[in-house]
Enzyme design. Sequence first.
Site, PDB file in Angstrom:
ATOM      1  N   HIS A 149      33.164  47.306  23.053  1.00  0.00           N
ATOM      2  CA  HIS A 149      32.846  47.140  21.636  1.00  0.00           C
ATOM      3  C   HIS A 149      33.256  45.750  21.168  1.00  0.00           C
ATOM      4  O   HIS A 149      34.353  45.281  21.486  1.00  0.00           O
ATOM      5  CB  HIS A 149      33.598  48.202  20.816  1.00  0.00           C
ATOM      6  CG  HIS A 149      33.087  48.406  19.430  1.00  0.00           C
ATOM      7  ND1 HIS A 149      33.228  47.460  18.433  1.00  0.00           N
ATOM      8  CD2 HIS A 149      32.438  49.450  18.872  1.00  0.00           C
ATOM      9  CE1 HIS A 149      32.679  47.917  17.324  1.00  0.00           C
ATOM     10  NE2 HIS A 149      32.186  49.127  17.555  1.00  0.00           N
ATOM     11  N   GLY A 183      44.716  34.187   3.597  1.00  0.00           N
ATOM     12  CA  GLY A 183      45.490  34.119   4.822  1.00  0.00           C
ATOM     13  C   GLY A 183      45.588  32.707   5.354  1.00  0.00           C
ATOM     14  O   GLY A 183      45.199  31.740   4.660  1.00  0.00           O
ATOM     15  N   PRO A 184      46.106  32.527   6.564  1.00  0.00           N
ATOM     16  CA  PRO A 184      46.288  31.184   7.123  1.00  0.00           C
ATOM     17  C   PRO A 184      44.960  30.462   7.321  1.00  0.00           C
ATOM     18  O   PRO A 184      43.902  31.085   7.444  1.00  0.00           O
ATOM     19  CB  PRO A 184      46.996  31.447   8.458  1.00  0.00           C
ATOM     20  CG  PRO A 184      46.715  32.873   8.781  1.00  0.00           C
ATOM     21  CD  PRO A 184      46.583  33.580   7.477  1.00  0.00           C
ATOM     22  N   VAL A 218      43.255  30.189  13.015  1.00  0.00           N
ATOM     23  CA  VAL A 218      43.310  31.481  13.695  1.00  0.00           C
ATOM     24  C   VAL A 218      44.281  31.414  14.862  1.00  0.00           C
ATOM     25  O   VAL A 218      44.239  30.467  15.659  1.00  0.00           O
ATOM     26  CB  VAL A 218      41.918  31.881  14.233  1.00  0.00           C
ATOM     27  CG1 VAL A 218      41.951  33.285  14.821  1.00  0.00           C
ATOM     28  CG2 VAL A 218      40.877  31.796  13.137  1.00  0.00           C
ATOM     29  N   ALA A 231      45.717  34.775  19.843  1.00  0.00           N
ATOM     30  CA  ALA A 231      46.146  36.086  20.318  1.00  0.00           C
ATOM     31  C   ALA A 231      45.874  37.187  19.313  1.00  0.00           C
ATOM     32  O   ALA A 231      45.786  38.360  19.673  1.00  0.00           O
ATOM     33  CB  ALA A 231      47.634  36.065  20.668  1.00  0.00           C
ATOM     34  N   GLY A 254      43.535  36.804  16.246  1.00  0.00           N
ATOM     35  CA  GLY A 254      42.221  36.821  15.629  1.00  0.00           C
ATOM     36  C   GLY A 254      42.271  36.960  14.128  1.00  0.00           C
ATOM     37  O   GLY A 254      43.222  36.545  13.467  1.00  0.00           O
TER      38      GLY A 254
END
Length: 348
Positions: A98, A195-196, A199, A202, A204
């Site tokens: 997936h 968010g940051p 990326v 490790a 994502g």
Amino acid sequence: MSHHLGGVAAAHRLACHVYVSEGRRWHAIERLLRAAKSLTQPPGLILASTFPDVDYNRTCFTFVATAPTFTEHLADAVAGVATVAADIVDMREQHAAHPRLGVLDHVSVHPLAEEATMDAAANAARAVAERLGNGSPHLPYYLYGAASASGDVRLAAIRRSLGYFAGETSGNWQGTGAGGTAKNAFPDTLAPDGGPATVHDAHGIVCVGATPWVTHVNVPLVVSDASVNDDDLLPRARSIARAIAERHGGLPGVEAMALPKRTPPFPPNLGDADLESLRSSVEQALAAHSSDGAVQVVEVACNVRTPDVTSPEMVVETVLARARACGLKAHNVGAYTTQATKEELLSM
């Protein structure tokens, strides 16, 4: 001890699906499950179901929250599960049938009845996203549905822009880059909502959203025609998925993709998961996944965004008809859903 929402009005409930990119290593699943259970606070928040999938290497945890705990405890619970996921899953080493974008691939919030408004779901989703982006595990996040700024951003559109469906062809994580963009960079046209700014390879990214109830129905197809080889089977199944998807003129409200499937499904574990029963199911599925059996199986995985318009039964019938039309001597070996039904969640 089994957790229930007891006398809390069913009309004031939200469901929250949390998809973690781990579904094979029992010690990791158990650690995630124990974290999810420890972070619930009945009667305001319960872990309603757990559904690991060995082939897809992902587990769906479904929480049910009640007013006024929509944002108060739900964000804590999701962030707690995400922190454990970031500690035990490394996307650089993770493989699955997936596609996925991060250790916590996707979080969706849904009203379960009219009194639980879409505004409440959107507020809860935004609170979850802010915790994930600004606290541990510090993930860049994208908002969709009612949680997005415009209120109508589609999850599939975000995924497509981030190269999500490119991962479907190889079984390996494609990072966030579409069209060759570096894994730790965002496309110029699609910066994250929070968010940051970069990326972590490790970990994502995560997509978080709020929408009306979505039914997930998967249709495995066993092919007994020896003339159809493995290399030909999946492309044919992808043509079926494309044909039934609304985006290509198919069924209303349906999104679909075709994926390889080697293991038989087992139903979601409702309520407090029986660890031994769940462990046995995972180990049996893992053994089947690792075997060299001759049975050819693919699965057409469908998101039905308007289940009141397009029923799961209609989806199954259409997939089978399309399979026959493209020359596959396929039969339905048991279509299934990957989460508890709305009715089951309302009865808890």
